[in-house]
Design an enzyme around this catalytic site. Structure first.
Site, PDB file in Angstrom:
ATOM      1  CG  ASP A  57      42.697  38.890  38.648  1.00  0.00           C
ATOM      2  OD1 ASP A  57      41.946  38.012  38.193  1.00  0.00           O
ATOM      3  OD2 ASP A  57      42.457  40.099  38.542  1.00  0.00           O
TER       4      ASP A  57
ATOM      5  CG  ASP B 220      47.533  44.436  37.830  1.00  0.00           C
ATOM      6  OD1 ASP B 220      46.344  44.760  37.622  1.00  0.00           O
ATOM      7  OD2 ASP B 220      47.938  44.098  38.967  1.00  0.00           O
TER       8      ASP B 220
END
Length: 377
Positions: free
Chosen positions: A93, A268
């Site tokens: 990320d 996730d």
């Protein structure tokens, strides 16, 4: 090593999708769940443990890894795959959410987000270009654009401003990625906006930029599940069918199955490992609190029919003892059991979609959760 990034949609059942994407470090079957390896490790588990649950891809975090040990250091040591001994794909990320959630002092302007490190108080500037540079140094198979994550609740005007800034940062992220990234790696854009109109504008602009995949951001921040699922259902039809769709930070097993039903491919969440460290097991019976005294004298395994040996091997009494004694092994075993359950659930959904029996599978799974755990001995 596999070839450059690509995504294939192999089957659909109503909105649910069965696919596969190819990365430089291997293939990933979708719907896919990515365990969170924030600081170069899925907390408490070895890479072999994680692979043994059926996991094909993990998530790393730009914010934490840039602060410690540093992206340049990881690159000098061979990249994140070698550093953490993980040979399969990694998605990173961009760090935007952690800047919002961990930094008490931060400033956002057109150029960058400037924030104080939660480790030593150092002021750090993170531009879209630097976020991409860090992810390239780490060697991520899939990188994410930098976006602005607002603290909620926020005004519509504020959400609109952040969405538009995120779009401008998306353009800068993509330009930087095209210059810096290694061949075959992928960059995903992140859709923001607090209502269908804003999310539609965000989705249209991002698809015009032609990212390799698209994420839905700004959810899993405390809103009711029905709100999250409504936004997912409104957003997925705006996205190109031939690109993967990633719902960030989600969630419970119920969240996963409902989001897949609405067209999501990737997830996730810290939940399976975080809850495992606190004595909670996810099973076909639903969530089970192993700290509960009713398990203290129960010699039965957590789930005698689980495909993963850890759930079949250790007694509920032993798991209860480990949790009450605050033994590290309890957290390790329950984290393993939870990740294995999540991966079994994803595999079941993939099989059901191909067979065009997703609705029946969904009903069967939820009936098991509603019936609840086995009665105590």
């Amino acid at each position: 090593m596999s070839g450059p990034f690509s995504f294939s949609l192999m089957a659909t059942d109503c909105a649910a999708r069965r696919g596969e994407f190819v990365t430089p470090h291997g293939r990933v079957q979708t719907p896919a769940f990515m365990p969170v390896g924030t600081q170069g490790t899925v907390k408490g588990l070895s890479p072999d443990d994680v692979r043994g649950t059926g996991t094909e891809i993990v998530l790393g975090n730009t914010y934490h890894l840039m602060l410690r040990p540093g992206a340049e250091r990881v690159a000098a040591l061979g990249g994140l795959h070698k550093f953490m001994n993980w040979s399969l794909p990694i998605l990173t990320d961009s760090g935007g959410f952690q800047v919002m959630s961990l930094s008490e002092l931060r400033k956002v302007d057109e150029r960058a987000v400037t924030f104080r490190s939660h480790l030593d108080g150092t002021m750090i500037e993170l531009t879209p270009e630097r976020a991409i540079e860090i992810q390239v140094l780490l060697g991520a198979d899939i990188a994410m654009q930098l976006d602005e994550c607002l603290r909620l609740p926020a005004s519509r005007q504020g959400i609109d401003r952040a969405m538009q800034l995120s779009l401008r940062w998306a353009e800068r992220s993509k330009r930087a990625f095209e210059i810096k990234a290694r061949k075959g790696h992928a960059l995903f854009g992140i859709i923001q906006g607090g209502d269908p109109t804003l999310r539609s504008r965000s989705a249209r602009a991002l698809t015009d930029m032609d990212f390799q995949g698209y994420a839905i951001g700004g959810l899993a921040v405390g809103e009711p599940q029905e709100v999250m699922l409504r936004i997912v259902a409104e957003t997925t039809p705006m996205l190109p069918a031939e690109r993967p769709r990633y719902l960030m930070g989600v969630g419970t097993p119920h969240d996963l199955i409902e989001a897949v039903a609405r067209g999501i491919d990737m997830f996730d969440c810290v939940l399976p490992t975080r809850n495992g460290r606190h004595g909670m097991a996810f099973t076909r019976y639903g969530a089970i609190n192993l700290a509960n005294a009713r398990h203290a004298n129960d010699p039965r395994p957590l789930d005698a029919e689980s495909p993963h040996p850890t759930a079949r091997t250790y007694s509920r009494a032993y798991l209860h003892h480990l949790i009450k004694a605050n033994e590290i092994l309890g957290a390790v075993l329950l984290s393993t059991i939870n990740l294995a359950y999540y991966q079994t659930l994803m595999a079941g959904m993939r099989t059901a979609i191909v067979a065009r029996r997703f609705a029946a599978f969904r009903e069967y799974i939820m009936e098991g959760w509603e019936l609840g755990d086995l009665p105590a001995l």
